[in-house]
Design a protein around this motif. Structure first.
Motif, PDB file in Angstrom:
ATOM      1  N   LEU A 134       0.831  -1.200   0.000  1.00  0.00           N
ATOM      2  CA  LEU A 134       0.000   0.000   0.000  1.00  0.00           C
ATOM      3  C   LEU A 134       0.868   1.254   0.000  1.00  0.00           C
ATOM      4  O   LEU A 134       0.652   2.167  -0.801  1.00  0.00           O
ATOM      5  N   ILE A 135       1.877   1.296   0.851  1.00  0.00           N
ATOM      6  CA  ILE A 135       2.748   2.470   0.942  1.00  0.00           C
ATOM      7  C   ILE A 135       3.535   2.633  -0.353  1.00  0.00           C
ATOM      8  O   ILE A 135       3.688   3.747  -0.858  1.00  0.00           O
ATOM      9  N   ARG A 136       4.031   1.540  -0.911  1.00  0.00           N
ATOM     10  CA  ARG A 136       4.761   1.624  -2.184  1.00  0.00           C
ATOM     11  C   ARG A 136       3.865   2.171  -3.295  1.00  0.00           C
ATOM     12  O   ARG A 136       4.277   3.005  -4.093  1.00  0.00           O
ATOM     13  N   SER A 137       2.638   1.701  -3.337  1.00  0.00           N
ATOM     14  CA  SER A 137       1.730   2.183  -4.391  1.00  0.00           C
ATOM     15  C   SER A 137       1.340   3.641  -4.145  1.00  0.00           C
ATOM     16  O   SER A 137       1.215   4.415  -5.096  1.00  0.00           O
ATOM     17  N   LEU A 138       1.176   4.029  -2.874  1.00  0.00           N
ATOM     18  CA  LEU A 138       0.893   5.437  -2.565  1.00  0.00           C
ATOM     19  C   LEU A 138       2.047   6.324  -3.024  1.00  0.00           C
ATOM     20  O   LEU A 138       1.823   7.380  -3.623  1.00  0.00           O
ATOM     21  N   TYR A 139       3.258   5.865  -2.742  1.00  0.00           N
ATOM     22  CA  TYR A 139       4.417   6.673  -3.124  1.00  0.00           C
ATOM     23  C   TYR A 139       4.544   6.736  -4.648  1.00  0.00           C
ATOM     24  O   TYR A 139       4.824   7.796  -5.210  1.00  0.00           O
ATOM     25  N   ALA A 140       4.328   5.622  -5.304  1.00  0.00           N
ATOM     26  CA  ALA A 140       4.435   5.601  -6.764  1.00  0.00           C
ATOM     27  C   ALA A 140       3.382   6.505  -7.408  1.00  0.00           C
ATOM     28  O   ALA A 140       3.665   7.211  -8.379  1.00  0.00           O
ATOM     29  N   GLU A 141       2.188   6.519  -6.838  1.00  0.00           N
ATOM     30  CA  GLU A 141       1.099   7.292  -7.439  1.00  0.00           C
ATOM     31  C   GLU A 141       1.100   8.761  -6.997  1.00  0.00           C
ATOM     32  O   GLU A 141       0.809   9.644  -7.793  1.00  0.00           O
ATOM     33  N   HIS A 142       1.439   9.027  -5.730  1.00  0.00           N
ATOM     34  CA  HIS A 142       1.277  10.382  -5.180  1.00  0.00           C
ATOM     35  C   HIS A 142       2.588  11.019  -4.705  1.00  0.00           C
ATOM     36  O   HIS A 142       2.581  12.177  -4.276  1.00  0.00           O
ATOM     37  N   GLY A 143       3.683  10.289  -4.753  1.00  0.00           N
ATOM     38  CA  GLY A 143       4.953  10.785  -4.208  1.00  0.00           C
ATOM     39  C   GLY A 143       5.428  12.081  -4.846  1.00  0.00           C
ATOM     40  O   GLY A 143       5.846  13.011  -4.152  1.00  0.00           O
ATOM     41  N   ARG A 144       5.375  12.152  -6.172  1.00  0.00           N
ATOM     42  CA  ARG A 144       5.852  13.368  -6.866  1.00  0.00           C
ATOM     43  C   ARG A 144       4.997  14.584  -6.508  1.00  0.00           C
ATOM     44  O   ARG A 144       5.508  15.664  -6.251  1.00  0.00           O
ATOM     45  N   ALA A 145       3.676  14.380  -6.481  1.00  0.00           N
ATOM     46  CA  ALA A 145       2.771  15.492  -6.144  1.00  0.00           C
ATOM     47  C   ALA A 145       2.990  15.927  -4.689  1.00  0.00           C
ATOM     48  O   ALA A 145       3.011  17.124  -4.392  1.00  0.00           O
ATOM     49  N   LEU A 146       3.160  14.947  -3.797  1.00  0.00           N
ATOM     50  CA  LEU A 146       3.417  15.269  -2.387  1.00  0.00           C
ATOM     51  C   LEU A 146       4.718  16.051  -2.230  1.00  0.00           C
ATOM     52  O   LEU A 146       4.774  17.041  -1.499  1.00  0.00           O
ATOM     53  N   LEU A 147       5.760  15.602  -2.920  1.00  0.00           N
ATOM     54  CA  LEU A 147       7.055  16.262  -2.818  1.00  0.00           C
ATOM     55  C   LEU A 147       6.988  17.688  -3.373  1.00  0.00           C
ATOM     56  O   LEU A 147       7.510  18.623  -2.773  1.00  0.00           O
ATOM     57  N   ALA A 148       6.305  17.855  -4.484  1.00  0.00           N
ATOM     58  CA  ALA A 148       6.176  19.200  -5.068  1.00  0.00           C
ATOM     59  C   ALA A 148       5.402  20.115  -4.126  1.00  0.00           C
ATOM     60  O   ALA A 148       5.777  21.272  -3.901  1.00  0.00           O
ATOM     61  N   TYR A 149       4.322  19.600  -3.555  1.00  0.00           N
ATOM     62  CA  TYR A 149       3.501  20.394  -2.640  1.00  0.00           C
ATOM     63  C   TYR A 149       4.286  20.760  -1.383  1.00  0.00           C
ATOM     64  O   TYR A 149       4.304  21.916  -0.949  1.00  0.00           O
ATOM     65  N   ALA A 150       4.980  19.776  -0.803  1.00  0.00           N
ATOM     66  CA  ALA A 150       5.745  20.025   0.417  1.00  0.00           C
ATOM     67  C   ALA A 150       6.909  20.975   0.143  1.00  0.00           C
ATOM     68  O   ALA A 150       7.232  21.828   0.986  1.00  0.00           O
ATOM     69  N   THR A 151       7.532  20.867  -1.021  1.00  0.00           N
ATOM     70  CA  THR A 151       8.627  21.779  -1.378  1.00  0.00           C
ATOM     71  C   THR A 151       8.103  23.201  -1.502  1.00  0.00           C
ATOM     72  O   THR A 151       8.738  24.149  -1.055  1.00  0.00           O
ATOM     73  N   ARG A 152       6.932  23.348  -2.090  1.00  0.00           N
ATOM     74  CA  ARG A 152       6.338  24.680  -2.213  1.00  0.00           C
ATOM     75  C   ARG A 152       5.998  25.248  -0.829  1.00  0.00           C
ATOM     76  O   ARG A 152       6.196  26.425  -0.568  1.00  0.00           O
TER      77      ARG A 152
END
Length: 183
Positions: free
Chosen positions: A17-35
């Motif tokens: 579940l965590i791997r699939s969450l990261y694969a699907e949402h990791g880039r968006a999460l990282l971009a949002y958190a960086t902003r």
């Protein structure tokens, strides 16, 4: 044995579940958190903490209330908000350097020096101690100390000379044989 297999299957499912969450949402999460943070390393920590919270509460992801990405972005925002509040609640840390000395210096040496001086003064005769107290602790001139003590100015000078000499000898010799000095 069955409980062990069930736990291993559950752990494998959580990891998947965590791997699939990261694969699907990791880039968006990282971009949002960086902003939000303005710092890539801090943003990576926020993403990691977000995924840890998702791993601890998989039921929140699968309850059907809203989107998974929305939940993850909300958790990330809350983590950033908590970090900002925590940082604001404590004083800013400043590294010690010659340009930024510590705000409060260690006063232990001052305390020890004061105790040594008070002990040395206690070993002086009352006349010598009174003269030094008036001149050095009260900041009086020789004439003012003479008036306060009711003795001539020459006596104040003489007593201060012999008292200081006795203190100096006591400190140099490691002992305070002050009463022996006449004055």
């Amino acid at each position: 044995m069955a409980a062990l297999w069930a736990r291993r299957r559950e752990e494998a499912a959580d990891e998947a579940l965590i791997r699939s969450l990261y694969a699907e949402h990791g880039r968006a999460l990282l971009a949002y958190a960086t902003r939000l943070t303005g710092d890539r390393a801090t943003a990576e920590d926020v993403v990691q903490e977000t995924l840890v919270r998702a791993w601890r509460r998989p039921d929140a992801l699968l309850n059907g209330k809203g989107s998974v990405r929305g939940w993850l972005l909300t958790v990330a925002r809350n983590i950033v908000t908590d970090r900002v509040r925590a940082k604001a609640a404590r004083p800013q840390e400043v590294a010690e350097s010659p340009q930024t000395p510590p705000v409060q210096t260690d006063h232990a040496d001052h305390v020890v020096d004061s105790l040594v001086v008070f002990d040395a003064l206690a070993r002086l005769s009352p006349e010598h101690r009174d003269v030094l107290t008036e001149i050095y602790f009260h900041g009086r001139t020789v004439s003012e100390a003479a008036r306060t003590l009711g003795v001539p100015p020459g006596t104040v000078k003489s007593r201060s000379y012999y008292a200081l000499r006795a203190l100096r000898q006591g400190f140099a010799g490691g002992r305070l044989a002050v009463r022996e000095v006449a004055g």
